[in-house]
Design an enzyme around this catalytic site. Sequence first.
Site, PDB file in Angstrom:
ATOM      1  CB  SER A   1      -0.894   0.005   1.243  1.00 44.94           C
ATOM      2  OG  SER A   1      -1.697   1.162   1.260  1.00 44.94           O
TER       3      SER A   1
ATOM      4  CB  ILE B  60       2.394  10.361   2.117  1.00 47.72           C
ATOM      5  CG1 ILE B  60       3.691   9.703   1.624  1.00 47.72           C
ATOM      6  CG2 ILE B  60       1.472  10.692   0.953  1.00 47.72           C
ATOM      7  CD1 ILE B  60       4.553  10.561   0.752  1.00 47.72           C
ATOM      8  N   GLY B  61       0.958  11.775   4.648  1.00 48.07           N
ATOM      9  CA  GLY B  61      -0.312  12.283   5.157  1.00 48.07           C
ATOM     10  C   GLY B  61      -1.478  11.570   4.507  1.00 48.07           C
TER      11      GLY B  61
ATOM     12  CB  CYS C   4      -4.993   5.837  11.090  1.00 49.38           C
ATOM     13  SG  CYS C   4      -4.800   5.055   9.499  1.00 49.38           S
TER      14      CYS C   4
ATOM     15  CB  ILE D 140       6.522  -3.957  10.067  1.00 50.86           C
ATOM     16  CG1 ILE D 140       7.745  -3.645   9.215  1.00 50.86           C
ATOM     17  CG2 ILE D 140       6.808  -5.085  11.023  1.00 50.86           C
ATOM     18  CD1 ILE D 140       8.977  -3.198  10.003  1.00 50.86           C
TER      19      ILE D 140
ATOM     20  N   GLY E 268       8.706  -5.251   4.517  1.00 46.68           N
ATOM     21  CA  GLY E 268       9.765  -4.434   5.114  1.00 46.68           C
ATOM     22  C   GLY E 268      11.104  -4.611   4.420  1.00 46.68           C
ATOM     23  N   GLY E 269      11.432  -3.686   3.548  1.00 47.11           N
ATOM     24  CA  GLY E 269      12.767  -3.669   2.956  1.00 47.11           C
ATOM     25  C   GLY E 269      13.044  -4.734   1.926  1.00 47.11           C
TER      26      GLY E 269
ATOM     27  N   GLY F  75       7.458  -2.766  -1.026  1.00 48.30           N
ATOM     28  CA  GLY F  75       7.069  -1.373  -0.853  1.00 48.30           C
ATOM     29  C   GLY F  75       8.039  -0.411  -1.503  1.00 48.30           C
ATOM     30  CB  THR F  76      10.859   1.438   0.011  1.00 51.13           C
ATOM     31  OG1 THR F  76      10.116   1.896   1.146  1.00 51.13           O
ATOM     32  CG2 THR F  76      11.884   2.474  -0.366  1.00 51.13           C
TER      33      THR F  76
HETATM   34  C1  FMN Z   1       5.790   6.636   0.590  1.00 47.82           C
HETATM   35  C2  FMN Z   1       5.072   5.560   1.331  1.00 47.82           C
HETATM   36  C3  FMN Z   1       3.692   5.586   1.442  1.00 47.82           C
HETATM   37  C4  FMN Z   1       3.012   4.596   2.140  1.00 47.82           C
HETATM   38  N1  FMN Z   1       1.664   4.648   2.233  1.00 47.82           N
HETATM   39  C5  FMN Z   1       1.003   3.680   2.922  1.00 47.82           C
HETATM   40  C6  FMN Z   1      -0.414   3.683   2.995  1.00 47.82           C
HETATM   41  O1  FMN Z   1      -1.082   4.542   2.435  1.00 47.82           O
HETATM   42  N2  FMN Z   1      -1.026   2.701   3.722  1.00 47.82           N
HETATM   43  C7  FMN Z   1      -0.322   1.713   4.340  1.00 47.82           C
HETATM   44  O2  FMN Z   1      -0.930   0.835   4.963  1.00 47.82           O
HETATM   45  N3  FMN Z   1       1.035   1.665   4.260  1.00 47.82           N
HETATM   46  C8  FMN Z   1       1.699   2.621   3.566  1.00 47.82           C
HETATM   47  N4  FMN Z   1       3.075   2.568   3.478  1.00 47.82           N
HETATM   48  C9  FMN Z   1       3.806   1.489   4.161  1.00 47.82           C
HETATM   49  C10 FMN Z   1       4.201   0.380   3.179  1.00 47.82           C
HETATM   50  O3  FMN Z   1       3.064  -0.221   2.627  1.00 47.82           O
HETATM   51  C11 FMN Z   1       5.067  -0.673   3.881  1.00 47.82           C
HETATM   52  O4  FMN Z   1       4.328  -1.255   4.939  1.00 47.82           O
HETATM   53  C12 FMN Z   1       6.337  -0.087   4.466  1.00 47.82           C
HETATM   54  O5  FMN Z   1       6.856   0.902   3.625  1.00 47.82           O
HETATM   55  C13 FMN Z   1       7.423  -1.145   4.707  1.00 47.82           C
HETATM   56  O6  FMN Z   1       7.774  -1.814   3.535  1.00 47.82           O
HETATM   57  P1  FMN Z   1       9.034  -1.394   2.580  1.00 47.82           P
HETATM   58  O7  FMN Z   1      10.231  -1.300   3.477  1.00 47.82           O
HETATM   59  O8  FMN Z   1       9.120  -2.464   1.559  1.00 47.82           O
HETATM   60  O9  FMN Z   1       8.685  -0.068   2.002  1.00 47.82           O
HETATM   61  C14 FMN Z   1       3.751   3.555   2.755  1.00 47.82           C
HETATM   62  C15 FMN Z   1       5.136   3.517   2.626  1.00 47.82           C
HETATM   63  C16 FMN Z   1       5.806   4.499   1.929  1.00 47.82           C
HETATM   64  C17 FMN Z   1       7.293   4.424   1.830  1.00 47.82           C
END
Ligand code: FMN
Lengths: 311, 311, 255, 255
Positions: B18, B68-69, B127, B188, B240-241, B262-263
Amino acid sequence: MQVHIGSLTLRNPVLAASGTFGYGDECKELVDVNGLGGIVTKSLSLKPRDGNPPARIVETASGMLNSIGLANVGVDRFIAEKLPYLRTLSTAVIANIAASTVDEYCAVLSLLEAQEGIGAYEINVSCPNVKEGGLSFGTNVAMTAQITRRLRPLTKKPLILKLTPNVTNVGEFARAVEGEGADAVSLINTVVGMAVDARKKSPKLSTVTGGLSGPAIKPIALAKVYEASKAVKIPLIGIGGIMTAEDAVEFLLVGASAVQVGTANFIDPATGLTVATGMARWCEQQGVARVADLTGALEVSTEFSVLRTWL
Amino acid sequence: MQVHIGSLTLRNPVLAASGTFGYGDECKELVDVNGLGGIVTKSLSLKPRDGNPPARIVETASGMLNSIGLANVGVDRFIAEKLPYLRTLSTAVIANIAASTVDEYCAVLSLLEAQEGIGAYEINVSCPNVKEGGLSFGTNVAMTAQITRRLRPLTKKPLILKLTPNVTNVGEFARAVEGEGADAVSLINTVVGMAVDARKKSPKLSTVTGGLSGPAIKPIALAKVYEASKAVKIPLIGIGGIMTAEDAVEFLLVGASAVQVGTANFIDPATGLTVATGMARWCEQQGVARVADLTGALEVSTEFSVLRTWL
Amino acid sequence: MMILRAPVVSLRSVGPDMYVLSLHAPQIAANVLPAQFLNIKATDGSEPLLRRPFSVYRTQGENVEILFNIVGAGTRILSRLRPGDLVDILGPLGCPFSLESDFRTAVLVGGGLGVAPFPHATNALSRSSRQIRTFLGARSSPHILRDHLQNVSVATDDGSEGYHGTVVALVRNALESGSIDRPKIFGCGPEPMLRALARAAIDLGIPCEVSLESVMACGIGICQGCPVERTGGEKKYSLICNEGTVFDARTIKFS
Amino acid sequence: MMILRAPVVSLRSVGPDMYVLSLHAPQIAANVLPAQFLNIKATDGSEPLLRRPFSVYRTQGENVEILFNIVGAGTRILSRLRPGDLVDILGPLGCPFSLESDFRTAVLVGGGLGVAPFPHATNALSRSSRQIRTFLGARSSPHILRDHLQNVSVATDDGSEGYHGTVVALVRNALESGSIDRPKIFGCGPEPMLRALARAAIDLGIPCEVSLESVMACGIGICQGCPVERTGGEKKYSLICNEGTVFDARTIKFS
Ligand SMILES: Cc1cc2nc3c(=O)[nH]c(=O)nc-3n(C[C@H](O)[C@H](O)[C@H](O)COP(=O)(O)O)c2cc1C
Ligand SMILES: Cc1cc2nc3c(=O)[nH]c(=O)nc-3n(C[C@H](O)[C@H](O)[C@H](O)COP(=O)(O)OP(=O)(O)OC[C@H]3O[C@@H](n4cnc5c(N)ncnc54)[C@H](O)[C@@H]3O)c2cc1C
Ligand SMILES: Cc1cc2nc3c(=O)[nH]c(=O)nc-3n(C[C@H](O)[C@H](O)[C@H](O)COP(=O)(O)OP(=O)(O)OC[C@H]3O[C@@H](n4cnc5c(N)ncnc54)[C@H](O)[C@@H]3O)c2cc1C
Ligand SMILES: Cc1cc2nc3c(=O)[nH]c(=O)nc-3n(C[C@H](O)[C@H](O)[C@H](O)COP(=O)(O)O)c2cc1C
Ligand code: FES
Ligand code: FES
């Protein structure tokens, strides 16, 4: 460059973190140890500890996991073999104490209290509480408070409680130990983490999980120190991923009075010195009269000063 | 490569996380979206959200902070403008829901429930709870359980609770939502972190703190998923990562049935695809018959199977 | 929009810590428009983690060029590339300058490295019958890059070349003199400069487009990380990476 | 023990993914003993974060050489160094082989990259009146590196050169034949090989020193990250980095 932690005056705000600088004598060939604000010893336990089986260390992205098992010489050999050298130093010596019962914390502190040459105590509460099935003292507010309450009467020297980041609300812990008379709080200890060898289908550390440190955790550490600074008035010592003078300044800005350099010592044991001299230069360049003026000087627009917002 | 999350079958275990893949249509020029196991939408709120002021993003060592909000089009425009495209996909679509009251979670889910084309719901509990002064729902077990309890009767589709790592004991949260009938847990979400501009003496993010993601947090995420896997029987989705197929396998080994990327999508939106194809190749090379066989297959010697040890 | 690994053709030093990197990327060279940018991954690893955005400076046959200066880790890595090394690029990204609209003289205004999109824009404009006036501002003379531009006027902060003052003051003077025929301003540079430029354009009633910068995580509209506040519209923020980087200066609420 | 930034003199490829890196470091070249190692920082940045340990392969006047193969990120960065680049080294570290003790023939046994310390050891030994027998094991012929060694016998896993089997089996045969005069074994290589070598040495009652490896964070005894289990002593573990890397094989509890 002087800063104060309770009654202890540090010549500069940069300490070597526990477990990352031995007992101070290992690095003397490489580092002018007296150039540091102080040294925090490896955690000392009542009996010597052999430590965990290998592997104890894994590298991760911009960080490392460790599971040393608090290998240390024990408080008696520390007093006999390590303290004499430390006494020759003109910099502050902070003894870090670890234990698996509250009585043991008290016993170690009492043994050290009978000695000359120790400037302050740092209490490592990230230890398994044997009476609670190994759950870390530091994740339980009441236990953390109790340790502080029991140790406080045993010494007039500064008592620094070193908090773990692995809790929902670190401010609550800072407040609890402040309430019990701690002189300062240091944070953060390592973040619980894990690494897996996919091919071998096994954890990379012998203990499965370990403690994450290094630049990877700096953002987490800054947030925790900031959170603690909103909760208490006693001085904070910021720890986590500090590699440069600018990193250290960041910790001061969010509320720390001093910092500790940990993992960076493994890359260069002189990091603490370069951070200290770098901070002095930085203050000069930026027109900051005293380094202590940086503490808590972060400018936060009130509109967004809340810690918890929509991400 | 099939895996199951409650009644939902994923063609492979790799989802887009997400907030890191928009609503699926932004990347269609670059990625064969149907090659993914599924897409999790940006968190949807009842009303459209503009998001936080800049700066919303800061890079950190092997990671990034975001604030991001929860900028999103809102559930109505999602249904009108985004869902029609998503319905054309043959891969699973998981709608992620965010809200600041329990009623609002229910309202959004009910609106989506009236639509075709959604395979499951993921509930973002990281949230601010307006009724509790903005404290995150997800750091309070009772609130997290209550959200699950209220949402459960509203849908027969898989209900996935997305947990925050910013708690002392994530296993407790997993157990609570399992008890309320959640079909799965994903974890996470981001780790609370902060970055400071030393020269400007100000936080780098407009909201002071933000959420840390990327390779820096992988060790933390693995430990949390492992901890959750010891607490519950429902499927886990690891996040996560994750950058590579090997990273994804690590999450399966510690107990996840699927993963989210994600990222890494920001660096290459096709990462999910390369992870999925890489996992298939990996299984072949390592003689793993079904990818599902990797779930929880970590070999931990009993001697050190305790989560909490001396570090 | 595509992702590809482009071989380095050359890297040349063009000023103090300033380089032009030429990459063989025919698919991009053929299509990229003025003020579009490339998002470049400097390493294979996780440090630095994110791509780095750079305007297209020029195209030369099948090659695209970017102009950069060394700011931090990412640009330092770029400055060490050698011919034949592969560079991972995502592009072309962003909306271009509107060079087709109704004006006679394109007034190109670049502050510092903000000169970067103008050689490519100049090339596009020179295929039309429009006039070009170029105004460059920089700290001091060695930082001025006049290559591949037309009718260049210069302003330096230290007076070491051209007008002693800001480039916006210089442009304002030129525009107020009335000697420029049906001007439209295209600006790129640091935010304070663009704010002043927008102010001038509004004061003088001259159309003005600005290309904005922001820290970017994705560059393609999926992270929502690059907002700029707009005036008037229904939405408070627009995304710089894909609703921009080019905006009508009147619609931007500068901070 | 010191930290310094040493300029690269040369980097030469010596086999499949194998390189010898020569660094100008007179202070180290003058003092480093056989089986001591250097802890090398491959980047300025945080990725990879830690130093990487490498045995000293040879000294040549004021230069020290290391032999390495590409394993991961750190060694890949080393493999891209060019003459003049500066490399941050900490060393010399660890306890050396005891080449002064009471023996007539040094039996050097290297498995894979475990050959690394032996050219420097050979050089030291050749200044004494002792004999040298060298036994090298590797996967296959191209991975055997005989340079700067004496009296080399080879074993390969695939039989492509020398004895078809493990280097330990080869050494055992040679030692059992009794033809080696008052031997002392010096071993370096992967753990399973060293375990088998230690077994053989104990069986045959021959003194044996092994140089061990471990992931290391510091290399100087401050992180406690590199334990090896010992037999008999009061302490369960010793640190490989500063109580080793060289240990009497009888005192090691191999896993
Ligand atoms: C820019 C950004 C926006 C995100 N927006 C949401 C979101 O709207 N809802 C949500 O549940 N998680 C959101 N996440 C969290 C990611 O879905 C994910 O749980 C978190 O980034 C860890 O995974 P990663 O290390 O692969 O990014 C966001 C993460 C990033 C970096
Ligand atoms: C659309 C666009 C076009 C650009 N075009 C050019 C160009 O043609 N030539 C050029 O030299 N630079 C250009 N920049 C700025 C360039 O992206 C940064 O200088 C570069 O990212 C710095 O990376 P670094 O790793 O060297 O520095 P670091 O200081 O390590 O960067 C740290 C972080 O800050 C971000 N950052 C730093 N400076 C800027 C900036 N000015 N704008 C946005 N993000 C920044 C980086 O992306 C990174 O996330 C452009 C930026 C944008 C958004
Ligand atoms: C005392 C000592 C001497 C050594 N001498 C040599 C030598 O002369 N030539 C040579 O090629 N290699 C030698 N090694 C091994 C060498 O240090 C590793 O190959 C190297 O660290 C791999 O780094 P990387 O970043 O390329 O690989 P990565 O796979 O990215 O390394 C990841 C992590 O694993 C560690 N690691 C990986 N392999 C080893 C290993 N075999 N031993 C210890 N840690 C390891 C790294 O230090 C790092 O922390 C020696 C190791 C030690 C302890
Ligand atoms: C190898 C290693 C050993 C450590 N040992 C101790 C210890 O004995 N006692 C303690 O309180 N903290 C110990 N720590 C934690 C550090 O003092 C520090 O709090 C933590 O590593 C975060 O700082 P850093 O990121 O600068 O390393 C250890 C850390 C590492 C990496
Ligand atoms: S940079 Fe990601 S939306 Fe603009
Ligand atoms: S590597 Fe740090 S103690 Fe040996």
